[in-house]
Design a protein around this motif. Sequence first.
Motif, PDB file in Angstrom:
ATOM      1  N   VAL A  17       0.839  -1.204   0.000  1.00 39.06           N
ATOM      2  CA  VAL A  17       0.000   0.000   0.000  1.00 39.06           C
ATOM      3  C   VAL A  17       0.874   1.254   0.000  1.00 39.06           C
ATOM      4  O   VAL A  17       0.606   2.232  -0.707  1.00 39.06           O
ATOM      5  N   ILE A  18       1.947   1.208   0.790  1.00 40.71           N
ATOM      6  CA  ILE A  18       2.842   2.374   0.893  1.00 40.71           C
ATOM      7  C   ILE A  18       3.488   2.679  -0.449  1.00 40.71           C
ATOM      8  O   ILE A  18       3.526   3.840  -0.887  1.00 40.71           O
ATOM      9  N   ILE A  19       4.014   1.662  -1.138  1.00 35.56           N
ATOM     10  CA  ILE A  19       4.699   1.939  -2.410  1.00 35.56           C
ATOM     11  C   ILE A  19       3.722   2.374  -3.486  1.00 35.56           C
ATOM     12  O   ILE A  19       4.113   3.020  -4.466  1.00 35.56           O
ATOM     13  N   ARG A  20       2.445   2.034  -3.318  1.00 31.73           N
ATOM     14  CA  ARG A  20       1.468   2.454  -4.322  1.00 31.73           C
ATOM     15  C   ARG A  20       1.104   3.923  -4.172  1.00 31.73           C
ATOM     16  O   ARG A  20       0.898   4.618  -5.167  1.00 31.73           O
ATOM     17  N   GLY A  59       7.703   5.671   5.651  1.00 36.23           N
ATOM     18  CA  GLY A  59       6.433   4.972   5.789  1.00 36.23           C
ATOM     19  C   GLY A  59       6.630   3.518   6.186  1.00 36.23           C
ATOM     20  O   GLY A  59       5.892   2.981   7.026  1.00 36.23           O
ATOM     21  N   PHE A  60       7.636   2.848   5.567  1.00 34.89           N
ATOM     22  CA  PHE A  60       7.936   1.469   5.954  1.00 34.89           C
ATOM     23  C   PHE A  60       8.232   1.366   7.452  1.00 34.89           C
ATOM     24  O   PHE A  60       7.717   0.489   8.154  1.00 34.89           O
ATOM     25  N   MET A  61       9.104   2.264   7.923  1.00 33.58           N
ATOM     26  CA  MET A  61       9.533   2.190   9.321  1.00 33.58           C
ATOM     27  C   MET A  61       8.375   2.508  10.280  1.00 33.58           C
ATOM     28  O   MET A  61       8.226   1.876  11.330  1.00 33.58           O
ATOM     29  N   VAL A  62       7.561   3.508   9.903  1.00 32.98           N
ATOM     30  CA  VAL A  62       6.419   3.848  10.766  1.00 32.98           C
ATOM     31  C   VAL A  62       5.430   2.685  10.845  1.00 32.98           C
ATOM     32  O   VAL A  62       4.931   2.335  11.921  1.00 32.98           O
ATOM     33  N   TRP A  63       5.160   2.055   9.697  1.00 29.30           N
ATOM     34  CA  TRP A  63       4.251   0.912   9.676  1.00 29.30           C
ATOM     35  C   TRP A  63       4.818  -0.257  10.478  1.00 29.30           C
ATOM     36  O   TRP A  63       4.100  -0.947  11.203  1.00 29.30           O
ATOM     37  N   LEU A  64       6.118  -0.477  10.372  1.00 28.87           N
ATOM     38  CA  LEU A  64       6.754  -1.569  11.116  1.00 28.87           C
ATOM     39  C   LEU A  64       6.658  -1.335  12.620  1.00 28.87           C
ATOM     40  O   LEU A  64       6.330  -2.246  13.395  1.00 28.87           O
ATOM     41  N   VAL A  65       6.940  -0.096  13.056  1.00 28.53           N
ATOM     42  CA  VAL A  65       6.855   0.228  14.484  1.00 28.53           C
ATOM     43  C   VAL A  65       5.420   0.046  14.988  1.00 28.53           C
ATOM     44  O   VAL A  65       5.187  -0.487  16.084  1.00 28.53           O
TER      45      VAL A  65
END
Length: 818
Positions: free
Chosen positions: A118-121, A132-138
């Motif tokens: 979703v983030i890369i889209r 965004g990757f890091m925020v979603w992972l946290v």
Amino acid sequence: MLKDLIVNIAFITVFTFFFSHLFIKNRLVLDWKQKIVLGIVQGVFGTVLIYYGMRYSSTIIIDLRYIPVSVAASFGGFGAAGIAGAIMIVCRLCILPWSEASWSALVMLVLYVCGSVVIIRWIKYYWYRWIGFMVWLVAIMMSVGFFVLNMPLHILGIICAFNCLGGLIAAYLLSYLIRSEQLEQQIRSMQKGLQRLLRSQPGFTATVVRTDPGTYLYTLAEGQLLSEKGWKPEDFEGKTLDEITVLSITEQEYVRACFDRVFQGEMVTYEPGIKESGILITMQPVYEKGEVGEIIISGMDLTDRKQKEEADEANKAKSRFLARMSHEIRTPINAIIGLNYLLQQTTLHETQQDYVSKSIMSAKNLLHIVNDILDFSKIEAEKVELEKIDFDLYQVINEISNIISLKAFEKNLKLRCHIHHAVPNRLRGDPFRLNQILLNFTNNAVKFTENGEVSISVGLESIGEHGVRLRFSVRDTGIGMTEAQQSNLLQEFTQADMSTTRKYGGTGLGLVISKNLIELMGGELHIESEIGRGSCFTFTAEFDGSGKTSSGKEKESPRQNLRVLLLCDDDEMKLVLNNQLEKFASAVVIADSQNADHEGYDLVIIDWKLKTANVIQLADRMRRASLSSKRPIILISAYYDRQLQHPEYLTAFDKVLQYPLSQSSLYRELNALLLPESKGGEQEYKQADNFDLLQRAVVLLVEDNEINQLVASEVLKDAGMIVEVADNGEEAVKLASLKRYDAILMDLQMPVMDGVEATKRIRRMDHASHTPIIAMTADAMKGVHEQVIEAGMDAYITKPFDRIQLFGVLQRLIQKAI
């Protein structure tokens, strides 16, 4: 634990560098086979990271499995990310026993894969995507770890911190590799273009170096004249003068004598008369570090004395051009080498250092080829083929306006666009070349205009069944030109002001290129100008097609039965906007600004330049009298004026649009209004060794190019020097009059006052009569060294400069001046 962290970072670095070729070149993997390979590689990488996880305690092991998933998702989409995640799940089941925590890990991995896609889209910017990757992972880790696994917050914080650190390291490495690949591709493309240029020239070019006293080696030989004489590049390249079989022993001895003279700094021109055809040979020295490093040989076939005289004059003109242009051409190469050098001074992995070194080497190879061209007295233009594609004329004009408007705003100029209503917006031709021509003319118009306005107008010259002929005009209220300047304007390498202190820079080639492109488009260029009253460049161009205003099905209206009130006093703009709005199945009413009944409309569009009304007051009356406070009111203007950026305009209207707009742009703007729901730490530099005298030395850097200022300042600060910067010679004179500097680095070609004149004025000051002044210039042509020494400078360094050479010259001259 620290050891495990280092091991994981090492794995990330190694995998990133050695498997980056799978995706770095394209930035996005589209082929399904490549996606599978990318997913498998990242899945294996993630399995390795799971196996070598960091042991926090006897029951808690931290791994960085989510980083490979991020890489796979970023470059391969859902397919690659899904494959990577599946491989890691299967391998984890094989490595570790299944437990309740395994279910949580499985859920977290699945959630992260889906969220990453979703983030890369939706996020296109590289660093925002990784954030965004890091925020979603946290978010996933904190939610599952706290609510499901009941892990303490401080442990969850440590796990999140480790993963974010690993993710940022991977993101930085990938970003560096992507930029390095882009730079290398650009350099390779330029090298190929320059080689094609040499091969396509009607004469020939050769380069010669001296390996031993009296021994000369040919390193390059290209040109059509070689094949005309029955020769090949292989007959010269890589061979010494004694091995050239196409020359007799007598001719070899004569050429060797000429080489001896050239390596003494003399330029030699002669006619050998080979094979019953006169050839004019020009041998020119190329200086490296103040000495002749190689010879550039250029040959031109002359069939009669008139051709020889024309060639002599052309060589002189192009030599003057090269002397002026060497500074301009070398500047971006100097920036590439300088910025890569600054990157080299930072802490880099061994492989990263290798990539940076190769980038510098590639840039220097490019510099070598450019030097060959610069020092060669003949430049030939390459053939240009025009494209035939469908494009929107209004979009081209809008893009030109957007580019030029910022420069116009900075000079407080008005920029106006005018398109005749009969001009079709859909054309077939070459929009890139049309953009290039218009951008050249409008850039010049803004550059040579200090007050008033610049206008772009498009009119219909003729229209037929198979094509249209349009007339474009770019008019300004600038300095204008005399008749003599106009007569020389379209000659190659010529400008109205050719002095080294000219206020307006440039190569003098832009108008010549534009004229050739206009002729390729079947048009003509006409120039009108009067000194002090501005200039007008008018040209015609032909485009294919029937001249229809559009092709294909038009977009539907953002709202059904849209009723639009258009208040506009410009007849042409009124007809164009009415035509565009009606294509949306809108009911358009054109009214007078004084007698308009504005009730019952879904949208109101007001021209900024109404003759009988103040647009802000008119909009305010409409809002107060309107039954619907939600009805949008748009201000549209054919002028790009700084006044439109004032808060009173931005608050009085729902949108301020610039005319002209393409059909698609107008649709997007209306859709957004009517359907709103659719919408690091400081780095320390190592000081240079073995130059103790330079520590705390105060140096004045005189340079007008911002990138060169940055590179030179950082290099000097790297050696512990204190650097002050002047943008031109006049500023340098003012600063030098206020204090004594340990040394002055002086560029030669600058606006306001050049380096030679500035040096002469500084030398008249008692306290600066013996201050070391070093010329730093990209002009490597013969005679510059003598010029700067005669002006009173102490040394001469060619850009791009070698920092060790620069430090050595500075230390020697500063020590001498003490």
